[in-house]
Write an enzyme that holds these catalytic residues in place. Structure first.
Site, PDB file in Angstrom:
ATOM      1  N   GLU A   1     -10.284   5.076   3.025  1.00 27.97           N
ATOM      2  CA  GLU A   1     -11.008   3.938   3.566  1.00 27.97           C
ATOM      3  C   GLU A   1      -9.980   2.866   3.869  1.00 27.97           C
ATOM      4  OE1 GLU A   1     -10.455   4.384   0.395  1.00 27.97           O
ATOM      5  OE2 GLU A   1      -9.558   2.436  -0.036  1.00 27.97           O
TER       6      GLU A   1
ATOM      7  N   SER B   1       2.039  -9.617  -0.607  1.00 25.91           N
ATOM      8  CA  SER B   1       1.669  -8.203  -0.628  1.00 25.91           C
ATOM      9  C   SER B   1       1.831  -7.507   0.721  1.00 25.91           C
ATOM     10  CB  SER B   1       0.224  -8.066  -1.110  1.00 25.91           C
ATOM     11  OG  SER B   1      -0.625  -8.879  -0.320  1.00 25.91           O
TER      12      SER B   1
ATOM     13  N   LYS C   1       0.816  -1.216   0.000  1.00 24.50           N
ATOM     14  CA  LYS C   1       0.000   0.000   0.000  1.00 24.50           C
ATOM     15  C   LYS C   1       0.850   1.266   0.000  1.00 24.50           C
ATOM     16  CE  LYS C   1      -4.108  -2.029   0.378  1.00 24.50           C
ATOM     17  NZ  LYS C   1      -5.086  -1.938  -0.729  1.00 24.50           N
TER      18      LYS C   1
END
Lengths: 273, 391
Positions: free
Chosen positions: B106, B373, B84
């Site tokens: 969010e 990830s 992210k």
């Protein structure tokens, strides 16, 4: 003649603005919902706006979200909504009825089938809250094919070239929004409309009706004085459905008060007294 | 707008008209920044010196059958704990360029919220993160991390109280606040330009992985495997391999408690085209078009829509989409920890679970790349309970 055209003609003859009452279909249950629509007419609403409850209403504030949740919890489906409206139409043949909905409910049924069903239920216009002018063409096209007026939103921050597109695609009326944010009464309407009404008028748009944040007679008068042909009140009405001890009477009386504010001379006389 | 914002029939800008100027402004800023060398240089420096890029490509020593060469792209080692951070730093830089003073976001698992919080702290931007109340409960550690870095975390009580509802709330906030606020959307979903922009800002994952695997193996991999919730880590690692026709691209969705029931997050496998959160894409929904509540043991995959480019890649056949259940993911999570000493996120464990299935049936010399990830720190409490190790 189109019910909106008839309504605006009639009102302009007597120097009044239009008052639109918004209610969530199926809230709090289908039979009360029908009685509430009747109450809005009894209170003097010139046009009725209704929502189909949707699980993810991103353009709505907490009051209308809660109404959708209540209706969904009662098992209200789009088909139940169409049936409520068909009953309403049988009782009130002349009042214009506009549907406010979201794209996924239209697409899930299929655009053609959705607008055909709207026409059969006696709905005059459909506004899809999450379809801006950029995406509106296929929706507007299907609507017109089925004799339903596509209504688009125009906001004070909408650039002039988009306003011209809104004007070209809209029928019935244009839903104008004069403040940022979602539906609700937390934020009052703001009076800085910029060139919104004049740009729309110059582009040959149908009449401008102002919504979002209209909860008091003063807002009605201010909106009409700014150049709107009508105003719509939503959350202020839906809140009464949720909170009033006698929701039907409360809605009727509130609509009556708000409608009175569209009658310019009467309003001024009262102030003079 | 400058671009079509479509991937075949998917994508678009399904938002209230009032948000369109904000999307137009963002698209213009993005297009300009992509051409601006000073922006690219500043971003590259941040990724290298702050976030810790490039991340390694680790070949498993013990995991998988002998003869299969299983590589892990280690986004778990990135600052913030997941991929992210890549695109959050880029979007925060964009927000600064646009003169915004406030970020909203969010978050599902909390990884995107954490990344946004760190960017908010770094760039001096006030940060508010919407998080489903259910996710606040199951990802307490990340909630604390966000608050520690100065972000305000707002639990969202509507709907299923997960990621979908957090996106709704962030969109509502943005319709009132766009003048001074950037909505830092966390994945390749949402209205244009987010799907293209987030993919481009995540492209670095696949760019590095492609060069790294070629350096190790002297050839391209046979398959690249990534988990898909909204789909940003998958688009990030897929993007540079899309032209390499011989490389299978496999997205792994959350099959939750099983694809036959309703408790899963397998949007592409079980959904149908619709509109959610601004884009036309695959959506989990009922017959009438009401959006279904998804389910996954991993909050980051608990989402009933998917980025529109995945919908396009699915229909075009360029990428394949499969599911891994909660149990399969947990098994892979535990196995990776035991055999390689790596604790990955529950989300990434879905990709690994499928890679291990694939590896079992694979020919000698097969080369697989799995995107890890994120790391699993956030999942420790849940893992302890689910794996019955005892507290």
């Amino acid at each position: 003649m189109n019910r909106y055209t008839q309504m605006f003609d009639r009102l302009s003859t007597c120097g009044e603005g239009a008052f639109g009452a918004f209610l969530m279909l199926g809230d709090p249950d289908p039979s009360t919902s029908l009685a509430l629509l009747d109450a809005a007419v009894a209170g003097g609403a010139d046009m009725i706006e209704v929502g189909i409850p949707f699980s993810d209403p991103i353009a709505d504030g907490p009051v209308i979200q809660a109404a959708a949740v209540r209706a969904l919890d009662m098992g209200v489906t789009p088909e139940v909504c169409f049936e409520i409206l068909a009953s309403f139409r049988a009782r009130h043949p002349r009042i214009p009825v506009g549907l406010l909905t979201y794209a996924n409910l239209v697409l899930a049924r299929g655009r053609e089938s959705f607008y055909r069903r709207c026409a059969a239920a006696g709905i005059d216009s459909v506004l899809v809250a999450d379809v801006p002018a950029r995406e509106a063409e296929p929706f507007a096209g299907s609507a017109i094919d089925h004799g339903v007026d596509p209504v688009l939103i125009a906001a004070t921050n909408t650039p002039p070239e988009t306003l011209r597109r809104v004007a070209a695609l809209s029928r019935g009326y244009v839903y104008c929004v004069s403040r940022a944010g979602v539906t609700g009464t937390d934020r009052q309407m703001e009076l800085d409309h910029g060139g919104l009404f004049s740009t729309l008028a110059e582009a040959g748009a149908p009449p401008a009706v102002l919504g979002f944040g209209i909860s008091q007679p003063g807002h009605v008068r201010a909106g009409l004085e700014a150049g709107a042909a009508g105003v719509i009140s939503g959350s202020a009405i839906v809140r009464r459905v949720a909170e009033a001890r006698e929701p039907i009477e409360a809605v009727r009386d509130f609509v009556r008060t708000m409608k009175a504010a569209t009658q310019k001379e009467v309003a001024r006389d009262r102030v003079a007294v | 707008m400058l671009m079509s914002g479509r991937f075949g029939a998917y994508g678009g800008t399904y938002v209230p008209e009032i948000l369109m100027p904000a999307l137009t402004e963002l698209e213009a800023a993005f297009v300009e920044a992509q051409k601006d060398e000073s922006f690219q240089a500043e971003l590259a420096a941040l990724l290298a010196k702050y976030a810790g890029r490039p991340t390694p490509l680790t070949r498993c020593r013990n995991l998988g059958p002998a003869g299969v060469r299983l590589y892990l792209k280690r986004e778990d080692l990135l600052h913030g704990g997941a991929h992210k951070t890549n695109q959050v730093l880029a979007q925060a830089l964009l927000a600064k360029r646009m003169g915004k003073t406030r970020l909203i976001a969010e978050t599902g698992a909390g990884q995107h919220g954490v990344a946004t919080a760190l960017a908010g702290a770094l760039f001096g931007l006030q940060t508010k993160v919407y998080m489903g109340a259910h996710d606040v409960e199951r990802q307490k550690l990340n909630v604390f991390r966000m608050r520690l870095m100065g972000a305000e975390v707002i639990p969202v009580e509507s709907g299923g109280k997960t990621l979908k509802d957090a996106v709704n709330e962030a969109l509502r906030d943005w319709t009132a606040s766009f003048t001074d606020t950037h909505y830092l959307l966390g994945t390749v979903a949402g209205p244009h330009p987010f799907p293209i922009m987030v993919r481009e800002f995540q492209r670095v994952i696949g760019k590095e992985a492609r060069a790294q695997v070629i350096e190790e193996e002297g050839r391209l991999p046979d398959a690249v495997i990534a988990c898909v919730g909204g789909g940003s880590n998958a688009m990030g690692i897929f993007a540079d391999f899309i032209e390499d026709e011989g490389v299978r691209l496999i997205g792994v969705e959350a099959a939750g408690k099983g694809l036959d029931g309703s408790e899963h997050g397998a949007t592409i496998l079980r959904g149908r085209p619709g509109v959610l959160h601004g884009a036309e894409t695959y959506v989990l929904q009922d017959e009438d078009g009401q959006i279904s509540d998804s389910w996954s043991v991993s909050a980051g995959l608990d989402y009933p829509a998917v980025g529109p480019e995945h919908a396009f890649l699915k229909d075009s056949g360029r990428a394949e989409y499969v599911g891994a259940t909660d149990q399969e993911a947990l098994d892979a999570f535990a196995l990776l920890a035991r055999s390689e000493g790596i604790v990955c996120a529950f989300e990434s464990a879905h990709a690994l679970a499928h890679a291990l299935k694939l590896a079992k049936a694979a020919a000698e010399g097969t080369v697989l790349v799995v995107n890890i990830s994120g790391r699993g720190d956030k999942d420790m409490e849940q893992a302890q309970r689910l794996l019955e190790f005892g507290a």
